[in-house]
Design an enzyme around this catalytic site. Structure first.
Site, mmCIF file in Angstrom:
data_model
loop_
_atom_site.group_PDB
_atom_site.id
_atom_site.type_symbol
_atom_site.label_atom_id
_atom_site.label_comp_id
_atom_site.label_asym_id
_atom_site.label_seq_id
_atom_site.Cartn_x
_atom_site.Cartn_y
_atom_site.Cartn_z
ATOM 1 N N CYS A 97 0.734 -1.112 0.003
ATOM 2 C CA CYS A 97 -0.100 0.200 0.030
ATOM 3 C C CYS A 97 0.813 1.317 0.096
ATOM 4 O O CYS A 97 0.686 2.092 -0.735
ATOM 5 C CB CYS A 97 -0.884 -0.051 1.318
ATOM 6 S SG CYS A 97 -2.082 -1.363 1.252
ATOM 7 N N HIS A 153 -2.633 6.560 4.242
ATOM 8 C CA HIS A 153 -1.775 5.694 4.403
ATOM 9 C C HIS A 153 -0.038 6.092 3.971
ATOM 10 O O HIS A 153 0.505 5.191 3.638
ATOM 11 C CB HIS A 153 -2.142 4.029 3.656
ATOM 12 C CG HIS A 153 -1.092 3.027 4.295
ATOM 13 N ND1 HIS A 153 -1.300 1.730 3.918
ATOM 14 C CD2 HIS A 153 -0.440 2.950 5.752
ATOM 15 C CE1 HIS A 153 -0.495 1.065 4.805
ATOM 16 N NE2 HIS A 153 -0.114 1.744 5.736
#
Length: 551
Positions: A97, A153
């Protein structure tokens, strides 16, 4: 009226040499006034050639998990948008991610931002380094209204790391890598749990209606489209869905469509993809309803490969999320836009997630300063017109911390490279891997099995790579990575290792700090959020060459 024979000009053998008459000046002024009114009207109607940019980043969608790649999952919207646009069939991202998101935001490889290792964890005092200029910052400089919805993130330990401090006018979504789709709570460890839904820089308690995040994020995006005037200012919307990352949660009505899939993980996963497909259908309708569509570029991308243990599928590619096999880094991606020259085509040119930074900034009429030191290329002509891609290679990564290859050595790397180090690089048709690339099986779709993957045995499972630390594949001829050519072509291996060495010389130190106990949400009102109170800017980290100069 300056030309001979014009009624407004006085008679004479050479009217252009006569004094400028009053009636001619009046006529000219009237003409100029009408022309200015026309131009003003046209500018109001068509403010500029800058397109609206909608970037849709989905989470953990596998290469197989879209209808046009042969999936049993129904994705009519994605199939239609891709078929009417350009399918990116040689498109690469990162295997996790944070790395993919960092490269999208900066146009730079991980080795140049210090994020070479793993992901940015919630308890770490770490974020995308502040000295890196971001995509929304550059588009904002070009006059765009910039908005982000969904999963960030990229770190949040201090306020300067938040999306609204990195170029976005507005932000609605989550700061962490995953969480509950309904309650928006996330536990990093026993006793370290907190709420993770933000609007701007504050917890969005009042905005939380217990909605499934895919639905909630889509409604928020449509609200932004409804409130913005597409004729006055170009819009950049970064819509980073939480779906289809675990936990596997989905409204029951979508599960009804997949009763025939006995594997519960795969069934839930398929339902989540269908919900996502419906959300993008609604978003596309809103783009048309509110007057954006005809001047919009939509980019669709997964952030990494699918995770078979959580229902995803990369078949027939090898490996999974978190690996440097094709299944971890080759992604579902397409561009849909009325502005494309060649619609309904496939792009087989090499495209990487770092390429969106220069491509979208150039499309948005922004500026690309030389000191950005980009690793990405402007690939719009390759996508839109079928021209050759300027990209000829990809550094997938060099992770100097991950050195778990027991048989790796300098000897195995011909004295050029320590093959214990996890690294992967693509040059032309060739791909080289060193170290431990990760879980290496080919995992068929688990549609017709209700057994756990860990208990299954299938014909694709092999063990011939045990003890190896170097692999070489011709990806064009062997996209499924079945035939290792490292022993047959040692001269190619050496050339590829030299390229790794050259890249490694430009790497900055890894940023992977230890856990900070102050990050616990119990010290922050039960919310995941900035805990580092010293608002002074960190000094930019020095590269190895700079450090040696100072010493």
């Amino acid at each position: 009226c300056w030309l001979p024979g014009t009624r407004a000009c006085p008679p004479g053998p050479n009217p252009t040499t006569k004094p400028f008459p009053t009636d001619c000046a009046t006529l000219l002024c009237s003409f100029l006034l009408q022309y200015l009114q026309y131009v003003t009207s046209a500018v109001w109607k068509y403010p500029s050639s800058q397109p609206h940019i909608i970037f849709i980043l989905v989470d953990d969608q596998g290469f197989r998990d879209v209808g046009y790649h042969g999936s049993e999952i129904k994705t009519p919207t994605l199939d239609r948008l891709a078929a009417q646009g350009v399918k990116l069939e040689n498109y690469y991202v990162q295997p996790l991610c944070s790395p993919s998101r960092s490269q999208l935001m900066t146009g730079r490889y991980q080795i140049h931002t210090g994020l070479q290792h793993s992901i940015i964890r919630a308890t770490q005092p770490n974020c995308l380094p502040l000295e890196n200029v971001t995509l929304p910052q550059k588009l904002k400089q070009a006059g765009y209204s910039t908005h982000m919805i969904g999963k960030w993130h990229l770190g949040f330990y201090k306020r300067g790391c938040l999306p609204t401090q990195r170029g976005f006018d507005t932000f609605f979504g989550s700061l962490l890598g995953s969480g509950d789709y309904y309650s928006h709570y996330k536990c990093e460890a026993p006793g370290i749990c907190g709420y993770d839904l933000y609007e701007g820089e504050e917890a969005a308690w009042e905005q939380d209606r217990g909605l499934y995040s895919t639905v909630m994020f889509t409604r928020k995006a449509i609200r932004i489209l409804a409130r913005h005037n597409p004729r006055k200012q170009p819009l950049f919307l970064y819509l980073a869905y939480q779906a289809v990352h675990s936990p596997l949660q989905v409204p029951a009505r979508y599960l009804e469509r997949y009763k025939g899939i006995p594997n519960l993980h795969r069934r839930k996963y398929a339902a989540m993809v269908s919900c996502l497909d419906e959300a993008i259908h609604n978003l596309t309708l809103a783009l048309k309803r509110y007057g954006y569509y005809d001047n919009t570029v939509i980019v669709y991308s997964s952030d990494n490969g699918g995770q078979p243990f959580a229902g995803g599928s990369n078949w027939p590619l090898r490996g999974s999320k978190a690996t440097y096999w094709e299944g971890g880094i080759r992604a579902v991606g397409f561009v849909h836009s009325p502005l494309l020259v060649n619609k309904g085509t496939k792009c087989h040119s090499l495209v990487h997630i770092t390429d969106w930074f220069p491509t979208l900034i150039t499309l948005g009429e922004g500026t690309l300063d030389e000191d950005l030191n980009l690793d990405g290329y402007d690939v719009w002509e390759a996508i839109s017109e079928g021209h050759p891609s300027p990209r000829q290679d990809i550094l997938h990564n060099i992770d100097p911390i991950y050195i778990k290859a027991k048989n790796g050595s300098w000897k195995a790397g011909y004295g050029l490279w320590n093959t214990a180090i996890q690294a992967a690089i693509r040059v032309g048709h060739w791909k080289l891997l060193t170290g431990v690339p990760g879980y290496s099986d080919w995992v068929p779709p688990q549609t017709f099995s209700n057994q756990r993957l860990t208990n299954r045995w299938h014909n694709e499972r092999v063990h011939w790579d045990r003890g190896k630390s170097v692999w070489l594949f011709n990806i064009t001829a062997d996209p499924y990575e079945r035939v290792d050519l490292s022993q047959r072509y040692p001269h190619i291996v050496k050339k590829m290792l030299v390229r790794l060495v050259q890249y490694n010389k430009t790497a900055v130190p890894v940023r992977y700090p230890s856990k900070d106990l102050r990050s616990n949400p119990q010290y922050n009102g039960g919310v995941w959020g900035p805990w580092y109170k010293d608002e002074r800017e960190e000094k930019p980290r020095l590269g190895r060459a700079q450090e040696s100069q100072q010493k």
